[in-house]
Design a protein around this motif. Structure first.
Motif, PDB file in Angstrom:
ATOM      1  N   THR A 574       0.976  -1.492   0.076  1.00 37.19           N
ATOM      2  CA  THR A 574      -0.119   0.127   0.011  1.00 37.19           C
ATOM      3  C   THR A 574       0.914   1.436  -0.054  1.00 37.19           C
ATOM      4  O   THR A 574       2.185   1.429   0.933  1.00 37.19           O
ATOM      5  CB  THR A 574      -1.280   0.288   1.028  1.00 37.19           C
ATOM      6  N   TRP A 575       0.811   2.088  -0.621  1.00 31.36           N
ATOM      7  CA  TRP A 575       1.351   3.456  -0.785  1.00 31.36           C
ATOM      8  C   TRP A 575       0.113   4.616  -0.106  1.00 31.36           C
ATOM      9  O   TRP A 575      -0.578   4.691  -0.245  1.00 31.36           O
ATOM     10  CB  TRP A 575       1.160   3.924  -2.553  1.00 31.36           C
ATOM     11  N   GLU A 581      -4.469   8.362   3.075  1.00 29.72           N
ATOM     12  CA  GLU A 581      -4.336   7.806   1.636  1.00 29.72           C
ATOM     13  C   GLU A 581      -3.887   8.276  -0.052  1.00 29.72           C
ATOM     14  O   GLU A 581      -3.978   9.763   0.688  1.00 29.72           O
ATOM     15  CB  GLU A 581      -6.243   7.274   0.957  1.00 29.72           C
ATOM     16  N   LEU A 582      -3.346   7.349  -0.871  1.00 33.87           N
ATOM     17  CA  LEU A 582      -3.099   8.793  -1.866  1.00 33.87           C
ATOM     18  C   LEU A 582      -4.180   9.321  -2.754  1.00 33.87           C
ATOM     19  O   LEU A 582      -5.924   8.924  -2.295  1.00 33.87           O
ATOM     20  CB  LEU A 582      -2.605   7.451  -3.251  1.00 33.87           C
ATOM     21  N   PRO A 583      -4.300  10.526  -3.042  1.00 38.54           N
ATOM     22  CA  PRO A 583      -5.347  11.230  -3.556  1.00 38.54           C
ATOM     23  C   PRO A 583      -5.874  10.702  -4.323  1.00 38.54           C
ATOM     24  O   PRO A 583      -5.384   9.492  -5.444  1.00 38.54           O
ATOM     25  CB  PRO A 583      -4.919  12.761  -5.001  1.00 38.54           C
ATOM     26  N   SER A 584      -7.374  10.386  -5.174  1.00 40.54           N
ATOM     27  CA  SER A 584      -8.293   9.739  -5.757  1.00 40.54           C
ATOM     28  C   SER A 584      -8.205  10.543  -7.088  1.00 40.54           C
ATOM     29  O   SER A 584      -8.992  11.192  -8.059  1.00 40.54           O
ATOM     30  CB  SER A 584      -9.091   9.327  -5.288  1.00 40.54           C
ATOM     31  N   GLY A 586      -5.908  10.355 -11.284  1.00 40.01           N
ATOM     32  CA  GLY A 586      -5.225   9.541 -11.856  1.00 40.01           C
ATOM     33  C   GLY A 586      -4.152  10.149 -12.243  1.00 40.01           C
ATOM     34  O   GLY A 586      -4.061   9.083 -13.250  1.00 40.01           O
ATOM     35  N   ARG A 587      -3.422  11.067 -12.256  1.00 40.47           N
ATOM     36  CA  ARG A 587      -2.126  11.259 -12.022  1.00 40.47           C
ATOM     37  C   ARG A 587      -1.098  10.505 -11.540  1.00 40.47           C
ATOM     38  O   ARG A 587       0.184   9.536 -11.679  1.00 40.47           O
ATOM     39  CB  ARG A 587      -1.915  12.090 -11.677  1.00 40.47           C
ATOM     40  N   PHE A 588      -1.703   9.422 -10.043  1.00 36.75           N
ATOM     41  CA  PHE A 588      -1.107   8.625  -9.314  1.00 36.75           C
ATOM     42  C   PHE A 588      -1.039   7.208 -10.387  1.00 36.75           C
ATOM     43  O   PHE A 588      -2.585   6.640  -9.743  1.00 36.75           O
ATOM     44  CB  PHE A 588      -2.233   8.510  -7.593  1.00 36.75           C
ATOM     45  N   THR A 589      -0.290   6.247 -10.276  1.00 36.32           N
ATOM     46  CA  THR A 589      -0.950   4.966 -10.681  1.00 36.32           C
ATOM     47  C   THR A 589       0.472   4.049 -10.060  1.00 36.32           C
ATOM     48  O   THR A 589       1.767   3.811 -10.222  1.00 36.32           O
ATOM     49  CB  THR A 589       0.195   5.068 -12.215  1.00 36.32           C
ATOM     50  N   VAL A 590       0.088   3.397  -9.442  1.00 37.05           N
ATOM     51  CA  VAL A 590       0.405   2.216  -8.931  1.00 37.05           C
ATOM     52  C   VAL A 590       0.328   1.116 -10.079  1.00 37.05           C
ATOM     53  O   VAL A 590      -0.129   0.185 -10.290  1.00 37.05           O
ATOM     54  CB  VAL A 590      -0.251   2.091  -7.637  1.00 37.05           C
ATOM     55  N   ASP A 602       2.240  20.912  -6.888  1.00 38.71           N
ATOM     56  CA  ASP A 602       2.747  21.676  -5.717  1.00 38.71           C
ATOM     57  C   ASP A 602       2.209  21.160  -5.029  1.00 38.71           C
ATOM     58  O   ASP A 602       2.847  20.747  -3.531  1.00 38.71           O
ATOM     59  CB  ASP A 602       2.288  22.847  -5.357  1.00 38.71           C
ATOM     60  N   SER A 603       1.101  20.787  -4.839  1.00 41.89           N
ATOM     61  CA  SER A 603       0.171  19.653  -3.790  1.00 41.89           C
ATOM     62  C   SER A 603       0.151  18.629  -3.393  1.00 41.89           C
ATOM     63  O   SER A 603       0.356  17.703  -2.973  1.00 41.89           O
ATOM     64  CB  SER A 603      -1.695  20.033  -4.223  1.00 41.89           C
ATOM     65  N   ASP A 604       1.393  17.710  -5.318  1.00 44.75           N
ATOM     66  CA  ASP A 604       2.058  16.551  -4.541  1.00 44.75           C
ATOM     67  C   ASP A 604       3.116  16.051  -3.841  1.00 44.75           C
ATOM     68  O   ASP A 604       3.602  14.803  -3.657  1.00 44.75           O
ATOM     69  CB  ASP A 604       2.189  16.480  -5.956  1.00 44.75           C
ATOM     70  N   GLY A 605       3.571  17.581  -2.656  1.00 42.57           N
ATOM     71  CA  GLY A 605       5.006  17.375  -2.637  1.00 42.57           C
ATOM     72  C   GLY A 605       5.114  17.013  -0.484  1.00 42.57           C
ATOM     73  O   GLY A 605       3.418  17.015  -0.360  1.00 42.57           O
ATOM     74  N   GLY A 606       5.494  15.744  -0.710  1.00 45.46           N
ATOM     75  CA  GLY A 606       5.311  15.059   0.763  1.00 45.46           C
ATOM     76  C   GLY A 606       5.939  14.124   0.711  1.00 45.46           C
ATOM     77  O   GLY A 606       6.802  13.492  -0.121  1.00 45.46           O
ATOM     78  N   ALA A 607       5.765  13.454   1.957  1.00 45.84           N
ATOM     79  CA  ALA A 607       6.588  11.831   2.184  1.00 45.84           C
ATOM     80  C   ALA A 607       5.628  10.941   1.897  1.00 45.84           C
ATOM     81  O   ALA A 607       4.135  10.368   2.193  1.00 45.84           O
ATOM     82  CB  ALA A 607       6.331  11.363   4.003  1.00 45.84           C
ATOM     83  N   TYR A 608       5.942  10.244   1.000  1.00 46.23           N
ATOM     84  CA  TYR A 608       5.786   8.934   0.044  1.00 46.23           C
ATOM     85  C   TYR A 608       6.004   7.394   0.848  1.00 46.23           C
ATOM     86  O   TYR A 608       7.448   7.639   0.897  1.00 46.23           O
ATOM     87  CB  TYR A 608       5.525   8.994  -1.761  1.00 46.23           C
ATOM     88  N   THR A 609       5.020   7.174   1.335  1.00 48.79           N
ATOM     89  CA  THR A 609       5.030   6.056   2.294  1.00 48.79           C
ATOM     90  C   THR A 609       5.076   4.132   1.598  1.00 48.79           C
ATOM     91  O   THR A 609       4.017   4.607   1.162  1.00 48.79           O
ATOM     92  CB  THR A 609       4.924   6.166   3.810  1.00 48.79           C
TER      93      THR A 609
END
Length: 1199
Positions: A574-575, A581-584, A586-590, A602-609
């Protein structure tokens, strides 16, 4: 029955503290199975201080368990509460929970009081806490008339709130009529009591809607106080309104806005006291007034503030200590300080404590005849009083039990019997509260039973603790043993940990810990056992963690998280972003172990776990994404301190987009002279937001600012307002002033004009001045318009002049300009160089000397001397040219000698020398003639071998294309090559220079020979050409010839073909020759009849053997072997059909040697020409490879 102590073990590491706490909870939670007789136990009850919502029904909880199930009764305010007599009160079936239906009728205040629940069965009675039921209250503010407040700028002010008393107390905040919170700061803040404090007021504090609000959370209501009007006036306004009522002395003796040292608004005086209960939050407050605004500091006398429990609120005006304890008692000092002084206030803090447990009594299960104890220990400040009850009745008046003895906080039981079963209550109380605990004594005789499910499977990660449960019950208390495997012995506590609740702990489980474990519980009444199974799994590991990434806005970023786990477990990856949770989007692909974010914002900045989960363990790894971009443009540009030649520019930086701003670039626009064109003004550090800018006169400035970070520069800011500076005389004069004549009788003065920015004012002109350098003439001057050139006519030829150009405008002249020197126009030189001498250095190089011409005759700037040289057209050397091609060499400045490279040996040359100035060349010196000596010749142009016989070979050749002198002789060297590729003795033969043909006799038959051939002059030997040939087997056989090895470094021997001496082979060759002859006759007849002979096309296409193309794949010549066979030569045979050897390129050139016979020069001096021979090294004494003769070679020779 008392729980047995845990066996003594070694000290546990810190990492096992949580595990031990868990086990302790398990121990304390051991209970009697519900199918056995037991006294009641309270399981749920309402809080002691129970505030209810008067708009809802009242629910007072009381739940209990026991065997048989208990019955319930209530008391209210110390007396029995008969619920059957009140129709609004009902009790939940099988429970003691009361519901009072006040929503249909009745009031909550009617049921306000202290309630207590009793749960009873045949084994005893348990009681609840005293539950104080009170309805919540949210009263309105009392009506009051609030007068407007008027005060002077700088005074202090306290706006009282005084909210109504509510239950529970309300939360206070200040807002305006628009429900916007009033801003607070070090100067303006709200106190703990809800009042609003102003350390000093400012005109901006003037408003009519200071409103205090009280929010009652329990009823979700907000009450509002009447608005308070505040007006802050300056001294001048105050003077206009009240000066008539005050004398001058009174008015000016108390200036309202004068600075003053701090004084406390709250608390009052120098000392105060504060009492707080243990475990609460201690809040200390100091608010001071003064001008300038005071700053608050806190210290603890004779101690330090606790690091992890201390917090500052309300701009450090409030000190909070959480989880306060008796150790926090003492004196705390707050200090208020400003520039004019400091004051302090001491708060004496005393921490009291309601009772708290040290050891609460625990349920006892004993078998008949056993002993036991109930212990009830509590502490508090003041120390609490301990009292006991039995089944809800004070133990002093309870029925006597001979098996018990009371000793303060302990009840001791001896030789208990079934009648000893009861519920005991311990009450610990002081003035700040009480604690009540129920603990039963249950006398039972029960054999052991295992409560854990049989065949339970435990799965544990390797190297972690494994806990195998064996919950048990029995009376007397059973002993528990563990076994591993079918025939294993009891597990000992030196490797394992055996807990009192029956749990077996394996501190570090390994793969070999896998197996079946059996727990056995025994007492005097019987035995019980249970099997459980343990499997050890590999831990989940992240073998490649996501990495920190810095990406630019709009790009794509990818995170990778590779995980290794036990294959028998199900893995889930899980990311998370910022632990959510990841934003819903379509730019986010797992995709399996990858996370990709496209079009990063800009809003995508942060810690991804990355979280890797199995049913047994979880690991995670995080990486930070920083979204960067060029900065946003600065804004709010403002011009201040506007002077004639400077101005201060200030701005507000835009967002740096996560990449620090390193500098600001300032540009300006001159709207008067160059509207729309922006120029660089300066740059300043990224820490600055102001810049002092130097200005020029008479410029209508606008400025803009760009921010720069590591990714680039921002868009420009919006332009500032325009600022027009005053006109002034020019600061500078024109640059690049020059004086050069375009004709022999003029002087052209040029300069680079000032631009509009440099003009400093209207009416820009130039004052041009000149005079002869070596004369006594006065300066001649002329004022011209804004141009860049002025021509002075009638000047002598090439005379030095002093020149200056000065700028001026309507305001005045620029500073005195610098003087530069120029010259009037040049004319062609008048005299040729004399005494020209030539020294021939070698066959390709000559040195030329000459005498310089007089400077006056040059009539211009001396640029150098130019030599023209060419080959003289004499009878024997005359070439077929339309005109003589001369070469030119120029020698800069005043040089009087030079070298002529690249001459041809054995040639007749002529040259002359001329002087050159800026106007052109002077007259030529008389021609000087010289000859170059002989040089070594080039290789013979061709070499071919004809008429091979059994013992002779005839050589024909063409002389060298560049003899470079008079040929004296030819040298021919040759040597045989045997069948083992060995070279035979070398024969050296001299041939007269007038020969072009030579026959070698007395050679060995059917033998291959290698030939080396070169020409000689008096200067030495030239380059050689090589050839190979084979003598025939007999007179009917022809020798095959291999192609020449032009310029080869060493001869390589080839195999000798012995088959050529066989009789059958000779007969076969004769038959082939006869067949070819017949084919030639047929072809000749067809050709005469007009038929096109296919080989003739190829012969036409390859008529010149010198330009036969070479195959790109094997280097052989692409021509046909004979007239009948249209196949190319056998691979490896490089001899043309006419056996003529040609040079492919020249080894000699003007650049390398400066010699050659056929070379020519174009008019631009470039060398043209080509040689047909190629130099070759001397024959080597060693093995040399060559091909043996073949039938195909023989056919080539025949044709």
């Amino acid at each position: 029955m008392q729980l047995k102590r845990m066996p003594k073990k070694k000290r546990l590491p810190a990492g096992r503290v949580a595990l031990i706490l868990f086990l302790c909870q398990m121990i304390s939670a051991l209970e009697v199975p519900l199918d056995l007789v037991q006294p009641p136990t309270i399981t749920q009850q309402s809080p002691k201080d129970y505030i209810i919502d008067p708009r809802e029904n009242i629910v007072i909880q009381c739940e209990a368990k026991g065997k048989p199930p208990p019955s319930f009764s209530w008391t209210r305010n110390g007396t029995h509460f008969d619920i059957d007599k009140d129709p609004l009160v009902t009790m939940k079936p099988g429970s003691g929970t009361l519901t009072i239906n006040i929503m249909s009728e009745g009031k909550a205040e009617t049921y306000e009081g202290v309630y207590q629940c009793t749960a009873r069965n045949e084994r005893g009675a348990a009681i609840s806490n005293n539950i104080v039921v009170r309805p919540s209250r949210s009263p309105l503010w009392t009506k009051e008339k609030l007068e407007p407040i008027t005060l002077r700028n700088g005074q202090s002010l306290v706006l009282p709130c005084r909210p109504p008393l509510g239950l529970p107390p309300p939360i206070i905040f200040w807002m305006d009529n628009s429900f916007q919170r009033l801003p607070q700061s070090e100067r303006v803040s709200q106190g703990l009591n809800g009042d609003l404090y102003f350390s000093n007021v400012l005109p901006e504090d003037t408003r009519e809607d200071y409103i205090c609000y009280a929010r009652f959370n329990h009823t979700q209501t907000i009450q509002q106080k009447q608005p308070i009007s505040v007006k802050v006036i300056s001294v001048d306004e105050l003077n206009d309104t009240i000066a008539a009522n005050l004398s001058d002395t009174e008015f000016y003796s108390a200036k309202p806005n004068r600075e003053r040292p701090p004084t406390f608004l709250t608390p009052e005086g120098n000392t105060s006291n504060k009492e707080e209960l243990r475990g609460n939050v201690l809040s200390l407050e100091c608010i001071a007034e003064g001008l300038p605004t005071p700053v608050i500091y806190w210290i603890k006398e004779d101690g330090t503030l606790p690091t992890n429990r201390t917090f500052y609120r309300n701009f450090k005006k409030t000190l909070q200590i959480i989880q306060v304890s008796e150790a926090d008692s003492g004196n705390y000092q707050c200090i208020a300080k400003n520039a004019l002084g400091a004051i302090h206030h001491t708060i004496s803090v005393t921490v009291k404590a309601a009772p708290y447990w040290i050891l609460a009594p625990q349920n006892l299960v004993l078998s008949p005849g056993e002993d036991g104890t109930l212990i009830c220990r509590a502490n508090g400040n003041p120390k609490p009083r301990i009292s006991w009850l039995s089944n809800g009745v004070p133990i002093e008046i309870a029925p006597d039990d001979p098996s018990r003895k009371i000793d303060g906080d302990t009840i001791i039981f001896s030789n208990v019997q079934e009648r000893s079963s009861a519920v005991y209550q311990c009450n610990a109380s002081n003035e700040y509260g009480y604690l009540l605990a129920n603990a039963f004594v249950n006398v039972l005789a029960e054999p052991p039973r295992i409560l854990t499910s049989a065949n339970t499977l435990y799965q544990v990660i390797a190297n972690r603790p494994a806990l195998l449960d064996c919950a048990f019950f029995g009376s007397p208390l059973p002993t528990v043993e563990w076994f591993k495997g079918a025939k294993g012995s009891a597990l000992r506590d030196d490797i394992y940990v055996l807990h009192e609740n029956g749990t077996l702990e394996i501190p570090v489980a390994q793969k070999d810990s896998t197996g079946t474990y059996t727990c056995v519980a025994r007492n005097k009444l019987g035995m019980a056992k249970n099997e459980v199974h343990l499997e050890i799994k590999d831990p989940t590991r992240i073998i490649k963690q996501p990495e920190y990434a810095v990406v630019q806005r709009g790009s794509t970023v990818s995170f990778e998280c590779k995980v290794k786990h036990d294959h028998t477990l199900t893995l889930t990856i899980t990311w998370l972003k910022d632990n959510g949770e990841l934003p819903s989007d379509g730019r986010f692909t797992v995709d399996k172990d990858h996370l990709e974010v496209a079009d990063v914002r800009d809003s995508d900045g942060g810690a991804y776990t990355c979280v890797a989960n199995t049913t047994l363990d979880m690991v995670s790894a995080s990486a930070v994404l920083s979204v960067v971009d060029v900065p946003n443009p600065p804004f709010d540009l403002e011009l201040t301190d506007q002077l004639d030649k400077s101005v201060q520019l200030s701005w507000t930086p835009g967002d740096d987009n996560n990449s620090p701003i390193t500098e600001f670039i300032i540009e300006y626009e001159d709207a008067m002279h160059e509207a729309g064109l922006w120029h660089h003004q300066t740059e300043v550090s990224g820490m600055q937001t102001t810049a002092q800018l130097k200005l020029s006169p008479y410029v209508n400035y606008s400025f803009r600012v760009m921010a720069v970070n590591s990714l680039g520069r921002s868009l420009p800011s919006e332009p500032s307002e325009q600022y027009l500076t005053k006109a002034a005389e020019p600061d500078t004069n024109p640059t690049a002033v020059e004086g050069l004549g375009s004709e022999p009788d003029n002087l052209v003065i040029t300069w680079k004009p000032l631009n509009g920015f440099e003009s400093n004012g209207p009416g820009l002109q130039y004052k041009v001045s000149w005079r002869q350098k070596d004369g006594d003439d006065e300066w001649a001057s002329v004022v011209v318009a804004n141009v860049s050139k002025y021509i002075v006519s009638g000047t002598p030829t090439f005379v030095p002049y002093l020149i200056k150009v000065q700028a001026l405008n309507d305001v005045g002249f620029a500073p005195e300009p610098a003087v530069v020197m120029g010259h009037s126009g040049e004319d062609l030189p008048m005299v040729a160089p004399g005494n020209v001498r030539v020294n021939v250095v070698n066959s390709t190089l000559a040195e030329v000397h000459w005498d310089p011409v007089p400077l006056k005759s040059i009539r211009g700037h001396l640029q150098g001397y130019r030599i023209y040289y060419w080959k003289a057209q004499e009878g024997s050397l005359k070439r077929n040219r339309r005109h003589i091609e001369k070469k030119i060499l120029t020698f800069q400045d005043s040089k009087t000698h030079g070298m002529l490279p690249g001459l041809e040996p054995f040639s007749h040359y002529a040259l002359n020398v001329r002087v050159v100035n800026g106007k052109g060349e002077g007259p030529a010196s008389p021609d000087r003639v010289f000859n170059t000596p002989e040089g070594v010749p080039s290789a013979p142009s061709s070499l071919k071998i004809v008429n091979p016989t059994l013992d002779s070979l005839t050589l024909e050749w063409d002389p060298p294309s560049r003899p470079n002198g008079i040929l004296t002789e030819y040298t021919l060297k040759y040597q045989p090559i045997n069948s083992t590729h060995e070279l035979g003795p070398l024969v050296d033969l001299k041939i007269p220079a007038n020969k072009t043909r030579w026959t070698l006799k007395n050679l060995n038959f059917s033998t291959r020979y290698k030939f080396y051939f070169y020409a000689q002059t008096a200067a030495g030997s030239g380059s050689q050409i090589t050839e190979e040939a084979v003598t025939t087997v007999d007179e009917g056989k022809l020798a095959g010839i291999l192609p020449p090895d032009v310029g080869a470094g060493k001869a390589m021997a080839s195999r000798q073909v012995d088959i050529a001496t066989q009789g059958w082979f000779i007969g076969l060759m004769c038959a082939v020759a006869l067949l070819i002859l017949i084919l030639l006759i047929v072809c000749f007849i067809r050709r005469n009849k007009g038929g096109k002979y296919p080989v003739k096309e190829k012969e036409d296409a390859h008529a010149d053997p010198e330009i036969q193309p070479m195959k790109e794949d094997d280097g052989t010549f692409g021509e046909y072997s004979d007239a009948e066979d249209h196949k190319p030569l056998k691979k490896g045979s490089r001899t043309p059909s006419d056996r003529t050897v040609k040079k492919e390129d020249s080894d000699d050139s003007l650049v390398d040697y400066g010699e050659g016979v056929n070379g020519q020069f174009n008019e631009d001096g470039s060398f043209i020409g080509q040689y047909s021979g190629k130099k070759e090294k001397e024959p080597a004494e060693g093995n040399e490879s060559s091909e043996a003769p073949s039938p195909v070679n023989a056919m080539n020779s025949f044709v």
